[in-house]
Design a protein around this motif. Sequence first.
Motif, PDB file in Angstrom:
ATOM      1  N   ILE A  11       0.826  -1.210   0.000  1.00  0.00           N
ATOM      2  CA  ILE A  11       0.000   0.000   0.000  1.00  0.00           C
ATOM      3  C   ILE A  11       0.865   1.267   0.000  1.00  0.00           C
ATOM      4  N   VAL A  12       2.020   1.222   0.692  1.00  0.00           N
ATOM      5  CA  VAL A  12       2.854   2.435   0.778  1.00  0.00           C
ATOM      6  C   VAL A  12       3.543   2.704  -0.564  1.00  0.00           C
ATOM      7  N   GLY A  13       4.072   1.646  -1.204  1.00  0.00           N
ATOM      8  CA  GLY A  13       4.729   1.824  -2.498  1.00  0.00           C
ATOM      9  C   GLY A  13       3.758   2.278  -3.576  1.00  0.00           C
ATOM     10  N   LEU A  14       2.587   1.642  -3.629  1.00  0.00           N
ATOM     11  CA  LEU A  14       1.619   1.972  -4.691  1.00  0.00           C
ATOM     12  C   LEU A  14       1.103   3.408  -4.561  1.00  0.00           C
ATOM     13  N   THR A  15       0.757   3.807  -3.340  1.00  0.00           N
ATOM     14  CA  THR A  15       0.230   5.174  -3.173  1.00  0.00           C
ATOM     15  C   THR A  15       1.330   6.201  -3.450  1.00  0.00           C
ATOM     16  N   SER A  16       2.564   5.912  -3.023  1.00  0.00           N
ATOM     17  CA  SER A  16       3.686   6.833  -3.303  1.00  0.00           C
ATOM     18  C   SER A  16       3.870   6.961  -4.809  1.00  0.00           C
ATOM     19  N   GLU A  57       2.505  13.242  13.599  1.00  0.00           N
ATOM     20  CA  GLU A  57       2.633  13.069  12.146  1.00  0.00           C
ATOM     21  C   GLU A  57       1.610  12.059  11.639  1.00  0.00           C
ATOM     22  N   ALA A  58       1.469  10.958  12.402  1.00  0.00           N
ATOM     23  CA  ALA A  58       0.537   9.908  11.964  1.00  0.00           C
ATOM     24  C   ALA A  58      -0.876  10.480  11.823  1.00  0.00           C
ATOM     25  N   ASN A  59      -1.267  11.333  12.760  1.00  0.00           N
ATOM     26  CA  ASN A  59      -2.605  11.924  12.679  1.00  0.00           C
ATOM     27  C   ASN A  59      -2.732  12.849  11.470  1.00  0.00           C
ATOM     28  N   LYS A  60      -1.662  13.606  11.198  1.00  0.00           N
ATOM     29  CA  LYS A  60      -1.697  14.500  10.027  1.00  0.00           C
ATOM     30  C   LYS A  60      -1.849  13.662   8.752  1.00  0.00           C
ATOM     31  N   TYR A  66      -7.735  10.202   4.828  1.00  0.00           N
ATOM     32  CA  TYR A  66      -9.197  10.102   4.925  1.00  0.00           C
ATOM     33  C   TYR A  66      -9.837  10.821   3.728  1.00  0.00           C
ATOM     34  N   GLN A  67      -9.351  12.038   3.447  1.00  0.00           N
ATOM     35  CA  GLN A  67      -9.905  12.828   2.335  1.00  0.00           C
ATOM     36  C   GLN A  67      -9.673  12.129   1.004  1.00  0.00           C
ATOM     37  N   GLU A  68      -8.501  11.511   0.853  1.00  0.00           N
ATOM     38  CA  GLU A  68      -8.170  10.818  -0.395  1.00  0.00           C
ATOM     39  C   GLU A  68      -9.108   9.617  -0.598  1.00  0.00           C
ATOM     40  N   TYR A  69      -9.375   8.889   0.490  1.00  0.00           N
ATOM     41  CA  TYR A  69     -10.279   7.735   0.374  1.00  0.00           C
ATOM     42  C   TYR A  69     -11.688   8.176  -0.056  1.00  0.00           C
ATOM     43  N   LEU A  70     -12.110   9.365   0.399  1.00  0.00           N
ATOM     44  CA  LEU A  70     -13.450   9.824   0.022  1.00  0.00           C
ATOM     45  C   LEU A  70     -13.584   9.871  -1.494  1.00  0.00           C
ATOM     46  N   PHE A 285      15.153   8.086  -0.501  1.00  0.00           N
ATOM     47  CA  PHE A 285      14.219   8.603   0.511  1.00  0.00           C
ATOM     48  C   PHE A 285      13.489   7.419   1.145  1.00  0.00           C
ATOM     49  N   HIS A 286      13.430   7.392   2.480  1.00  0.00           N
ATOM     50  CA  HIS A 286      12.793   6.269   3.177  1.00  0.00           C
ATOM     51  C   HIS A 286      11.333   6.585   3.532  1.00  0.00           C
ATOM     52  N   ASN A 287      10.482   5.606   3.277  1.00  0.00           N
ATOM     53  CA  ASN A 287       9.063   5.727   3.632  1.00  0.00           C
ATOM     54  C   ASN A 287       8.598   4.344   4.105  1.00  0.00           C
ATOM     55  N   TYR A 288       9.004   3.980   5.328  1.00  0.00           N
ATOM     56  CA  TYR A 288       8.636   2.653   5.845  1.00  0.00           C
ATOM     57  C   TYR A 288       8.477   2.685   7.371  1.00  0.00           C
ATOM     58  N   GLY A 289       7.903   1.598   7.891  1.00  0.00           N
ATOM     59  CA  GLY A 289       7.741   1.479   9.352  1.00  0.00           C
ATOM     60  C   GLY A 289       6.391   2.006   9.824  1.00  0.00           C
ATOM     61  N   HIS A 290       5.315   1.729   9.041  1.00  0.00           N
ATOM     62  CA  HIS A 290       4.002   2.300   9.343  1.00  0.00           C
ATOM     63  C   HIS A 290       3.177   1.452  10.305  1.00  0.00           C
ATOM     64  N   GLY A 291       3.821   0.446  10.919  1.00  0.00           N
ATOM     65  CA  GLY A 291       3.191  -0.328  11.997  1.00  0.00           C
ATOM     66  C   GLY A 291       1.838  -0.907  11.610  1.00  0.00           C
ATOM     67  N   GLY A 292       0.858  -0.703  12.487  1.00  0.00           N
ATOM     68  CA  GLY A 292      -0.477  -1.258  12.270  1.00  0.00           C
ATOM     69  C   GLY A 292      -1.389  -0.298  11.543  1.00  0.00           C
ATOM     70  N   ALA A 293      -0.801   0.646  10.790  1.00  0.00           N
ATOM     71  CA  ALA A 293      -1.645   1.694  10.192  1.00  0.00           C
ATOM     72  C   ALA A 293      -1.232   2.076   8.775  1.00  0.00           C
ATOM     73  N   GLY A 294      -0.627   1.135   8.060  1.00  0.00           N
ATOM     74  CA  GLY A 294      -0.165   1.456   6.690  1.00  0.00           C
ATOM     75  C   GLY A 294      -1.286   1.989   5.805  1.00  0.00           C
ATOM     76  N   PHE A 295      -2.452   1.334   5.863  1.00  0.00           N
ATOM     77  CA  PHE A 295      -3.575   1.792   5.030  1.00  0.00           C
ATOM     78  C   PHE A 295      -4.105   3.127   5.524  1.00  0.00           C
ATOM     79  N   THR A 296      -4.025   3.339   6.819  1.00  0.00           N
ATOM     80  CA  THR A 296      -4.576   4.554   7.419  1.00  0.00           C
ATOM     81  C   THR A 296      -3.792   5.799   6.998  1.00  0.00           C
ATOM     82  N   VAL A 297      -2.485   5.640   6.817  1.00  0.00           N
ATOM     83  CA  VAL A 297      -1.658   6.840   6.585  1.00  0.00           C
ATOM     84  C   VAL A 297      -0.986   6.889   5.208  1.00  0.00           C
ATOM     85  N   ALA A 298      -0.998   5.774   4.441  1.00  0.00           N
ATOM     86  CA  ALA A 298      -0.164   5.717   3.226  1.00  0.00           C
ATOM     87  C   ALA A 298      -0.425   6.896   2.284  1.00  0.00           C
TER      88      ALA A 298
END
Length: 309
Positions: A11-16, A57-60, A66-70, A285-298
């Motif tokens: 999910i992180v690679g595809l959205t990036s 940061e995670a909340n931001k 959330y807006q993107e999913y809409l 550039f590193h974009n990893y380590g999203h724990g239990g929330a990869g879909f939530t923040v990707a």
Amino acid sequence: MKSITVIGCGIVGLTSAIKLQEKGFEVTIIAKERFDKTLSSKVGAIWFPFEIHPKKEANKWAALAYQEYLQDVKEGNGVALIPFITAYNSESNTDWTNLLTKETVRKASPEELPKGIASAFISTVPLAEPLLYLPYLFNRFIVNGGLFKEQKITSLQEASNLNTLVINCTGLGAKEICNDDDLRPMRGQILRCKKMDIPSCADSTKKGALSYVINRSTDCVIGGTDYENDWNTNIEKSDTDLIINRLIDGGLSRKKPEILEQLVGLRPKRSAVRFEFDENYPNVFHNYGHGGAGFTVAWGCAIELAKFV
Ligand SMILES: Cc1cc2nc3c(=O)[nH]c(=O)nc-3n(C[C@H](O)[C@H](O)[C@H](O)COP(=O)(O)OP(=O)(O)OC[C@H]3O[C@@H](n4cnc5c(N)ncnc54)[C@H](O)[C@@H]3O)c2cc1C
């Protein structure tokens, strides 16, 4: 046109990759596994900032996502807005509720509380079903002119030698590439079951006794476990029993779920998501380590990434 390589097809690679294409880059994804073999393909996935740091940061990122999913709530791609009940207690971090409007989150009344849950929020949040959403994203990437190459990258030197800007979205795989001691697995076992007549809900108030139900379009995901530093990818009967017992003893269901499939995934957990240029390899550039929330923040990470690249 400038080229970028994204390593990782979860999910992180595809959205990036998609956000960088929208910015005008020619993007190649290199990954040792295509989207359908990744951790991302196995999970729920519900919008909730679970086991991810730093919280600010995670909340931001979660709010942006959330807006993107809409915009992605479309027939057939696995994204829907669903009611979700989230238990909390005095120790819970409930900052995530501030990201939602008063129309999309409120405290549950006593009659609305599932059995076994003393206090909870009811929110309307995005559900992204990976088995539908990841193919949709991959197709979107290819239609935008993206290229995919199946290949394992073994070191940061090798990544840097790709001679483009490289975005490292390898999830737990970054442990090997970056020798990252801070990155560790948090093991989750889940049951994919026939649909049940119980609300989608989560109770993460008891460490080591995570319990949740995610109703999807054709099945239901029941979890789970949150074992730190556990590399075990086998399905453990003791965990299956625990998950079912919590569901029944907690009062959520009287009936045993009909299990279709059992899955284990290792969340890529870190004290903080690594979202920065590498100090020794400035084209990485590193974009990893999203724990239990990869879909939530990707999507949020991808939007920020595209802004400053
Ligand atoms: C049981 C469970 C339930 C979950 N539920 C949710 C949920 O409801 N909501 C939510 O937001 N999150 C949830 N998560 C967390 C979420 O699944 C992860 O945060 C997310 O999948 C991480 O995505 P990723 O793209 O970083 O990693 P991955 O999906 O693991 O993708 C990594 C990619 O990098 C590639 N790669 C790795 N190493 C290399 C290498 N050396 N060379 C080349 N390529 C490499 C892989 O092949 C893969 O393509 C859950 C996790 C678990 C375990």
